[in-house]
Design an enzyme around this catalytic site. Structure first.
Site, short mmCIF file in Angstrom:
data_model
loop_
_atom_site.label_atom_id
_atom_site.label_comp_id
_atom_site.label_asym_id
_atom_site.label_seq_id
_atom_site.Cartn_x
_atom_site.Cartn_y
_atom_site.Cartn_z
N ASP A 286 -65.08 -31.87 7.44
CA ASP A 286 -64.94 -31.80 8.89
C ASP A 286 -63.64 -32.47 9.32
O ASP A 286 -63.14 -33.38 8.63
CB ASP A 286 -66.11 -32.50 9.58
CG ASP A 286 -67.44 -31.78 9.34
OD1 ASP A 286 -67.42 -30.56 9.14
OD2 ASP A 286 -68.48 -32.47 9.36
N TYR B 84 -70.65 -39.13 -0.96
CA TYR B 84 -70.14 -39.44 0.36
C TYR B 84 -70.57 -40.84 0.79
O TYR B 84 -71.68 -41.27 0.48
CB TYR B 84 -70.67 -38.45 1.40
CG TYR B 84 -70.34 -37.01 1.13
CD1 TYR B 84 -69.20 -36.43 1.66
CD2 TYR B 84 -71.18 -36.23 0.33
CE1 TYR B 84 -68.89 -35.09 1.41
CE2 TYR B 84 -70.88 -34.90 0.07
CZ TYR B 84 -69.73 -34.34 0.61
OH TYR B 84 -69.44 -33.03 0.35
N ASP C 260 -72.29 -35.29 15.13
CA ASP C 260 -71.33 -36.35 14.83
C ASP C 260 -70.78 -36.90 16.14
O ASP C 260 -71.17 -36.47 17.23
CB ASP C 260 -70.22 -35.86 13.89
CG ASP C 260 -69.37 -34.74 14.51
OD1 ASP C 260 -69.42 -34.52 15.74
OD2 ASP C 260 -68.66 -34.07 13.75
N ARG D 11 -73.94 -34.52 8.19
CA ARG D 11 -74.33 -34.56 9.60
C ARG D 11 -75.80 -34.21 9.78
O ARG D 11 -76.49 -34.79 10.63
CB ARG D 11 -73.46 -33.60 10.41
CG ARG D 11 -72.02 -34.09 10.61
CD ARG D 11 -71.21 -33.09 11.41
NE ARG D 11 -70.92 -31.88 10.67
CZ ARG D 11 -70.96 -30.65 11.17
NH1 ARG D 11 -71.33 -30.47 12.44
NH2 ARG D 11 -70.65 -29.61 10.44
#
Length: 301
Positions: free
Chosen positions: A47, A75, A89, A181
């Site tokens: 993103d 992550y 987000d 997300r």
């Protein structure tokens, strides 16, 4: 007759530590211009607000992108509790709010629901296709639609820090197609306090780690210099999870032409995927069958 794309014929991988604020496509295009490369692509979109590992392939290395895309990834991310946004987000608009904040133990207990084989519903603002159109385009247009859940393997999901009641820092290792997300959104719902991603950083992707990465700023500062090509990793790095077989000289021509050819291998099962090399150079990826490699991807190096 199609016009041939200008640029250099280079092959290899460049691992960029993507900065926040840019799309993955923008980073790839800027890197390709810096290298004056004819062909480039990336393995796994981040993103715009996310940072970390963005693996960029040039030339013949683009044929190995699927092996990185399919690989496990890790992550580190921060969840902000108390609000859900339309993008899941911090870039989106708040659509719901909730009072109360979970304890550390409540978070740890809830995380277990997201480990193993789970069904995850991607965010509405995502690149998944709905009736042939990207979901984010429909979401931006204000359309109402449902995104179907899809299986995701989550190897690990742990709480690493709790800097304040509104925030939780987590790390996740997962397979292909995972949306951090969506994890933040669903975790907030399970805990009853709602939530969204505040920060996101990809720590590693398949064989590539942050120690392999260079900044976009450095890449662009070296544009046009001999030093720039020295940043490239070889094509075969992406094939680290596959066994390697040796191709004798008499088989090279057949393999380069996409034909089955005799290879030297040990301990492989019939039909097992592997890659062949000759004099240290990768030639092809294919299936091992009765002493031969049946190529599915051939490298013209």
């Amino acid at each position: 007759m199609a016009r041939r794309r200008k640029g250099r014929d280079i092959s290899g991988w460049l691992i960029v530590d993507k900065p926040a604020g840019l799309t993955s496509t923008t980073v790839v295009n800027r890197v390709r211009r810096a290298f004056d490369a004819r062909k480039a692509g990336h393995a796994g979109t981040l993103d715009p607000a996310a940072t970390g590992i963005l693996a960029i392939a040039f030339g013949e290395a683009t044929k190995t992108i699927p092996y990185v895309t399919e690989a496990m990834k890790a992550y580190a991310f921060t969840v902000r509790f108390g609000a859900e946004t339309n993008t899941d987000d911090a870039e989106g608009a708040v659509v719901k709010e909730a009072e109360g904040r979970p304890s550390d133990d409540e978070i740890k207990d809830a995380l277990g629901r997201f480990v193993g084989e789970i069904i995850q519903v991607p965010p509405a603002f995502s690149a998944v296709k709905i009736d042939g159109e990207r979901a984010y385009k429909r979401a931006r247009a204000g359309e109402e639609f449902e995104v179907e859940g899809r299986p995701l393997w989550v190897e690990e999901l742990v709480l690493t820090d709790r800097p304040e009641p509104d925030l939780a820092e987590l790390e996740m290792t997962c397979g292909k197609g995972g949306y951090v997300r969506a994890i933040a959104r669903d975790l907030g719902r399970v805990l009853g306090c709602l939530g969204h991603v505040l920060t996101l950083r990809r720590l590693w992707s398949g064989p590539f780690e942050l120690e392999d990465a260079v900044t976009l700023e450095r890449v662009e500062s070296l544009a046009g210099s001999d030093e720039l090509d020295g940043l490239l990793l070889p094509l075969e790095v992406a094939l680290a999870e596959l066994p390697e077989v040796r191709c004798p000289a008499e088989s090279v021509g057949r393999l380069k032409n996409g034909n089955p050819a005799t290879v030297i291998a040990a301990g492989l099962e019939y039909g097992e995927e592997c890659w062949a090399s000759h004099d240290g150079r990768p030639l092809a990826v294919g299936r091992y069958k009765g002493g031969e490699l049946h190529p599915v991807r051939v490298f013209q190096l």
